[in-house]
Design a protein around this motif. Structure first.
Motif, PDB file in Angstrom:
ATOM      1  N   LEU A   1       0.817  -1.215   0.000  1.00 37.08           N
ATOM      2  CA  LEU A   1       0.000   0.000   0.000  1.00 37.08           C
ATOM      3  C   LEU A   1       0.852   1.268   0.000  1.00 37.08           C
ATOM      4  O   LEU A   1       0.527   2.251  -0.679  1.00 37.08           O
ATOM      5  N   ALA A   2       1.948   1.269   0.763  1.00 40.31           N
ATOM      6  CA  ALA A   2       2.822   2.447   0.810  1.00 40.31           C
ATOM      7  C   ALA A   2       3.440   2.718  -0.559  1.00 40.31           C
ATOM      8  O   ALA A   2       3.596   3.882  -0.958  1.00 40.31           O
TER       9      ALA A   2
ATOM     10  N   GLY B   1       1.588   6.905  -6.603  1.00 43.05           N
ATOM     11  CA  GLY B   1       0.334   7.510  -7.028  1.00 43.05           C
ATOM     12  C   GLY B   1      -0.550   6.606  -7.860  1.00 43.05           C
ATOM     13  O   GLY B   1      -1.221   7.072  -8.780  1.00 43.05           O
TER      14      GLY B   1
ATOM     15  N   PRO C   1      -3.821   4.172  -8.039  1.00 39.32           N
ATOM     16  CA  PRO C   1      -5.032   3.850  -7.289  1.00 39.32           C
ATOM     17  C   PRO C   1      -5.277   2.345  -7.167  1.00 39.32           C
ATOM     18  O   PRO C   1      -5.904   1.888  -6.226  1.00 39.32           O
TER      19      PRO C   1
ATOM     20  N   ARG D   1       2.050   1.921  -3.507  1.00 35.61           N
ATOM     21  CA  ARG D   1       0.979   2.459  -4.354  1.00 35.61           C
ATOM     22  C   ARG D   1       0.759   3.943  -4.076  1.00 35.61           C
ATOM     23  O   ARG D   1       0.565   4.740  -4.988  1.00 35.61           O
ATOM     24  N   GLU D   2       0.824   4.300  -2.794  1.00 33.90           N
ATOM     25  CA  GLU D   2       0.652   5.704  -2.420  1.00 33.90           C
ATOM     26  C   GLU D   2       1.814   6.554  -2.937  1.00 33.90           C
ATOM     27  O   GLU D   2       1.606   7.625  -3.503  1.00 33.90           O
TER      28      GLU D   2
END
Length: 185
Positions: A95-96, A102, A104, A98-99
């Motif tokens: 998740l980190a 950028g 989704p 993907r964040e």
């Protein structure tokens, strides 16, 4: 004598059941068990195989539980993790990551170079160079964001993979700075 032999000879149906049990195990299906026959020799073998199947089923369940725990930890760590295959395609991203990049949705299948192009130049250059190190990014308000970049090569399923870890150190450095100022004051 013939009647006695027929009673003691393994039935074709039970031999097929044993073959089916072994075939299920080779497909990693350990939920299958078979009926225990009257013949004491086959009964012992069948009970042993059923017990082995139960043990394999329990071990597999424990492994699945550990894998779920590990995935939860990896997904929720603040360190961005990317695993790429020999073709530089993303195999895994948390998740980190993907964040940070950028995205989704899922990262799997994306080309690593395409993802790097989404980052600020200083961080992108460090990743392109393949070096470990610290990267400081400055935004328009002269705010700093510090990243520790680490890359490791290893074998997975007989193929060379690369794990890229990007850890944001900004908060940790700010805490240490506050602690240092407290000591100075």
């Amino acid at each position: 004598l013939i009647a006695s032999w027929r009673e003691r000879a393994p039935s074709a149906a039970h031999v097929r059941a044993l073959s089916t049990l072994v075939a299920a195990w080779s497909d990693a299906d350990f939920a299958t068990s078979i009926r225990v026959p009257i013949d004491p020799d086959l009964a012992d073998l069948t009970e042993a195989l059923n017990a082995l199947g139960a043990q394999l089923r329990d071990e597999r369940q424990r492994l699945v539980q550990r894998e779920l725990l590990l995935d939860t930890v990896v997904q929720n760590t603040p360190t961005a993790l990317l695993l790429t295959d020999p073709r530089q395609r993303v195999v895994y991203g948390n998740l980190a990551a993907r964040e940070l990049f950028g995205l989704p949705g899922r990262m799997e299948g994306h080309a690593f170079d395409d993802l790097i192009n989404r980052l600020p130049d200083a961080l992108a250059e460090t990743l392109r160079g393949g070096q470990d190190g610290l990267v400081t990014l400055r935004d328009g308000d002269d705010e700093e964001d510090v990243f520790h970049v680490t890359r490791r090569l290893f074998e997975l399923h007989g193929r060379r993979h690369q794990l890229t870890m990007l850890r944001r150190l900004t908060r940790e450095l700010a805490r240490q700075e506050v602690s240092t100022w407290k000591k100075v004051i």
